[in-house]
Design an enzyme around this catalytic site. Structure first.
Site, PDB file in Angstrom:
ATOM      1  N   HIS A 104      -7.540  -3.223   5.120  1.00  0.00           N
ATOM      2  CA  HIS A 104      -6.937  -1.884   4.991  1.00  0.00           C
ATOM      3  C   HIS A 104      -7.715  -1.062   3.957  1.00  0.00           C
ATOM      4  O   HIS A 104      -8.071   0.089   4.179  1.00  0.00           O
ATOM      5  CB  HIS A 104      -5.464  -2.006   4.582  1.00  0.00           C
ATOM      6  CG  HIS A 104      -4.869  -0.743   4.034  1.00  0.00           C
ATOM      7  ND1 HIS A 104      -5.115  -0.307   2.742  1.00  0.00           N
ATOM      8  CD2 HIS A 104      -4.078   0.197   4.588  1.00  0.00           C
ATOM      9  CE1 HIS A 104      -4.506   0.846   2.543  1.00  0.00           C
ATOM     10  NE2 HIS A 104      -3.860   1.170   3.645  1.00  0.00           N
ATOM     11  N   ASN A 105      -7.974  -1.665   2.822  1.00  0.00           N
ATOM     12  CA  ASN A 105      -8.677  -0.939   1.758  1.00  0.00           C
ATOM     13  C   ASN A 105     -10.114  -0.604   2.162  1.00  0.00           C
ATOM     14  O   ASN A 105     -10.602   0.483   1.858  1.00  0.00           O
ATOM     15  CB  ASN A 105      -8.684  -1.752   0.458  1.00  0.00           C
ATOM     16  CG  ASN A 105      -7.369  -1.618  -0.287  1.00  0.00           C
ATOM     17  OD1 ASN A 105      -6.320  -1.421   0.317  1.00  0.00           O
ATOM     18  ND2 ASN A 105      -7.402  -1.726  -1.599  1.00  0.00           N
ATOM     19  N   LYS A 109      -4.648  -6.693   3.855  1.00  0.00           N
ATOM     20  CA  LYS A 109      -4.618  -5.582   2.886  1.00  0.00           C
ATOM     21  C   LYS A 109      -6.054  -5.233   2.448  1.00  0.00           C
ATOM     22  O   LYS A 109      -6.394  -4.062   2.265  1.00  0.00           O
ATOM     23  CB  LYS A 109      -3.754  -5.956   1.677  1.00  0.00           C
ATOM     24  CG  LYS A 109      -3.791  -4.919   0.536  1.00  0.00           C
ATOM     25  CD  LYS A 109      -3.319  -3.539   0.982  1.00  0.00           C
ATOM     26  CE  LYS A 109      -3.030  -2.524  -0.082  1.00  0.00           C
ATOM     27  NZ  LYS A 109      -3.968  -2.252  -1.092  1.00  0.00           N
ATOM     28  N   GLU A 142      -9.898   2.225   4.312  1.00  0.00           N
ATOM     29  CA  GLU A 142      -9.589   3.380   3.432  1.00  0.00           C
ATOM     30  C   GLU A 142     -10.898   3.948   2.844  1.00  0.00           C
ATOM     31  O   GLU A 142     -11.121   5.158   2.853  1.00  0.00           O
ATOM     32  CB  GLU A 142      -8.643   2.891   2.338  1.00  0.00           C
ATOM     33  CG  GLU A 142      -8.327   3.867   1.217  1.00  0.00           C
ATOM     34  CD  GLU A 142      -7.472   3.193   0.114  1.00  0.00           C
ATOM     35  OE1 GLU A 142      -6.420   2.627   0.436  1.00  0.00           O
ATOM     36  OE2 GLU A 142      -7.889   3.222  -1.057  1.00  0.00           O
ATOM     37  N   SER A 152       0.822  -1.213   0.000  1.00  0.00           N
ATOM     38  CA  SER A 152       0.000   0.000   0.000  1.00  0.00           C
ATOM     39  C   SER A 152       0.851   1.256   0.000  1.00  0.00           C
ATOM     40  O   SER A 152       1.953   1.272   0.533  1.00  0.00           O
ATOM     41  CB  SER A 152      -0.900   0.024   1.234  1.00  0.00           C
ATOM     42  OG  SER A 152      -1.622   1.243   1.257  1.00  0.00           O
TER      43      SER A 152
HETATM   44  C1  6PG Z   1      -3.304   1.385  -1.501  1.00  0.00           C
HETATM   45  C2  6PG Z   1      -4.661   1.516  -2.164  1.00  0.00           C
HETATM   46  C3  6PG Z   1      -4.705   0.835  -3.488  1.00  0.00           C
HETATM   47  C4  6PG Z   1      -6.083   0.860  -4.141  1.00  0.00           C
HETATM   48  C5  6PG Z   1      -6.517   2.207  -4.597  1.00  0.00           C
HETATM   49  C6  6PG Z   1      -7.760   2.221  -5.474  1.00  0.00           C
HETATM   50  O1  6PG Z   1      -3.308   0.828  -0.418  1.00  0.00           O
HETATM   51  O2  6PG Z   1      -2.303   1.857  -2.044  1.00  0.00           O
HETATM   52  O3  6PG Z   1      -5.611   0.893  -1.348  1.00  0.00           O
HETATM   53  O4  6PG Z   1      -4.317  -0.483  -3.268  1.00  0.00           O
HETATM   54  O5  6PG Z   1      -6.058   0.050  -5.234  1.00  0.00           O
HETATM   55  O6  6PG Z   1      -6.698   3.036  -3.521  1.00  0.00           O
HETATM   56  O7  6PG Z   1      -8.858   1.616  -4.889  1.00  0.00           O
HETATM   57  P1  6PG Z   1     -10.329   1.896  -5.453  1.00  0.00           P
HETATM   58  O8  6PG Z   1     -10.207   2.091  -6.938  1.00  0.00           O
HETATM   59  O9  6PG Z   1     -11.143   0.708  -5.110  1.00  0.00           O
HETATM   60  O10 6PG Z   1     -10.778   3.168  -4.792  1.00  0.00           O
END
Ligand code: 6PG
Length: 484
Positions: free
Chosen positions: A188-189, A185, A192, A130
């Site tokens: 984590h997303n 991960k 996010e 990430s």
């Molecule tokens: C990271 C992000 C990455 C992710 C993008 C796009 O940890 O660097 O989580 O892995 O792919 O943020 O995600 P979306 O297109 O689903 O918003």
């Protein structure tokens, strides 16, 4: 004889290029390959010129140029391309070599691939990476899982290229067996998605209710970034507020309000339903993106539906502080829910997750990096068996302090008709979690009334089930009890 590579990489898109440049800058020689091979020469003679890279024009050449036991990392699109490369690599590799998937693969795929690759005498790692392109170059957060025997073989490389927290600890450690790294991960997303939606709701209230200018919002996010909310996502939001286009106008207002997504947030929400834990905030964040993407339908609805809302006039500064508290409290709930999901999934998949260690991995380098994660690490250091983050004294005190502002924001938003799905779902969870008597007794009565689904009683032991013939017309036969 020229030195062989310490590791090989397949996939020279932006993340791959940056990650190998990062490895090389830490003293490693990297062999690189890309399916469109012209990219290999372009990279080796471009950004990689004069550096320790070995360009390979075939997978055979790539593998031949790597020191044994070989480590081959793929940074390719999640899904079928990963399986295709695994199939091509297996006959080229020898026992004990390691295949690494650094993409955003779905963790059940990584569980399956670990078993499969191990059955061929090789080792497998699925690692979350990430931090976007800048993170890949300067220090990402890395979450590796897979074959435990593979970890000592890649540990030095991974930990040297990963981001470091202030005391030098790398934001990368072994997460656990098979799909554990990709699972963490994925969570984590999901978090996010939640953090981004929370900040967007704060902005919505500031823009449409308080009618703040972009300069004012810039200053508020700047201030917030110096306190409890100190984080990468607040920092970039501040910068987005300050960004002006070629006409000197805020670019933000020219961006179409239809959010995209690649699926990791959806997977997180689905996974919570599968293990049976509430992950309401992330779920709402995913649905909010979906609703936003229905732009044309919303435009039509906006013409037809007029809400009956009250006009309120809150004192600006006080209400900005209340939004801060709503955001902070909801964020605590979101992480609490995310950690409960990890705990339950760990039980189901026999992973021994180190929750404080995960907070530390997320403390730097990744998209959700924040000061707050240091507090989560402290909470799990203090009590590794912590049931729910909300019960930790630091977070509990913070929630108590934020409650008044949080409730005010949710109620004001309801009265003025501005949607705050993550603020309000977090509050509903908080209130549900702290309520000793929920109305689920009525649900149980209804289930038993129409389907003889039985219920337990408050005055009897748990596990003893009763059925009532509510109407006098049904029989005494109860349906069998089972839980999904
Ligand atoms: C990271 C992000 C990455 C992710 C993008 C796009 O940890 O660097 O989580 O892995 O792919 O943020 O995600 P979306 O297109 O689903 O918003």
């Amino acid at each position: 004889m020229t030195k062989k590579a310490d590791i090989g990489l397949i996939g020279l898109a932006v993340m791959g290029e940056n990650l190998v440049l990062n490895m090389e800058s830490h003293g490693y020689t990297v062999a690189v390959y890309n399916r469109s091979v012209e990219k290999v020469d372009k990279f080796v003679n471009g950004r990689g010129k004069g550096k320790n890279f070995i360009g390979a024009h075939s997978l055979e050449e790539l593998v031949q140029n790597i020191e044994r036991p070989r480590k081959v990392m793929m940074l390719v699109k999640a899904g079928q391309p990963v399986d295709d490369f695994i199939e091509k690599l297996i006959p080229l590799l020898d026992e004990g070599d390691v295949i690494i998937d650094g993409g955003n693969s779905h963790f059940p795929d990584t569980i399956r691939r670990t078993k499969y690759v191990e059955s061929k005498g090789l080792l497998y790692i699925g690692t979350g990476v990430s931090g976007g392109e800048e993170g890949a170059l300067k220090g990402p957060s890395m979450m590796p899982g897979g074959s435990p025997k593979a970890w000592p073989l890649v540990k030095d490389i991974f930990q040297s290229i990963a981001a470091k927290v202030d005391d030098g600890t790398p934001c990368c450690d072994w997460v656990g067996e098979d799909g554990a790294g990709h699972f963490v991960k994925m969570v984590h997303n999901g978090i996010e998605y939640g953090d981004m939606q929370l900040i967007s709701e704060a902005y919505h209230l500031m823009r449409d209710y308080l009618k703040l200018s972009h300069d004012e919002m810039h200053d508020i996010f700047d201030l917030w970034n110096q306190g409890d909310l100190d984080s990468y996502l607040i920092e970039i939001t501040r910068d987005i507020m300050g960004y002006r286009d070629e006409n000197g106008e805020p670019l933000l207002e020219k961006i179409l309000d239809a959010a995209g997504q690649k699926g990791t947030g959806k997977w997180t929400a689905i996974s919570s339903l599968e293990v049976g834990v509430p992950l309401t905030l992330i779920g709402e964040a995913v649905y909010s993106r979906i609703l936003s993407s229905q732009k044309e339908e919303r435009l039509r609805a906006a013409q037809i539906i007029k809400a009956k809302v009250s006009q309120l006039d809150e004192e600006k500064e006080e209400f900005v502080n209340a939004i801060h508290d709503a955001l902070f409290a909801s964020k605590i709930v979101s992480y609490a829910q995310g950690y409960v999901l990890m705990r339950e999934a760990a039980k189901e998949n026999n992973w021994n997750l180190n929750y404080g260690g995960i907070a530390l991995m997320w403390r730097g380098g990744c998209i959700i990096r924040s000061a707050f994660l240091g507090k989560i690490k402290d909470a799990f250091d203090h009590n590794p068996e912590l049931e729910n983050l909300i019960l930790d004294s630091y977070f509990h005190d913070k929630l108590q302090a934020a409650q008044e502002g949080w409730r005010k924001v949710v109620s004001v938003a309801a009265r003025i008709g501005i949607p705050v799905p993550t603020f309000s779902s977090a509050l509903a969870y908080f209130d549900g979690y702290r309520t000793a008597n929920l109305p689920a007794n009525l649900l149980q009565a209804q289930r038993d009334y129409f389907g003889a689904h039985t219920y337990e009683r408050v005055d009897k032991d748990r596990g003893e089930f009763f059925h009532t013939n509510w109407t006098g017309r049904g029989g005494d036969t109860a349906s069998s009890t089972y839980q999904v």
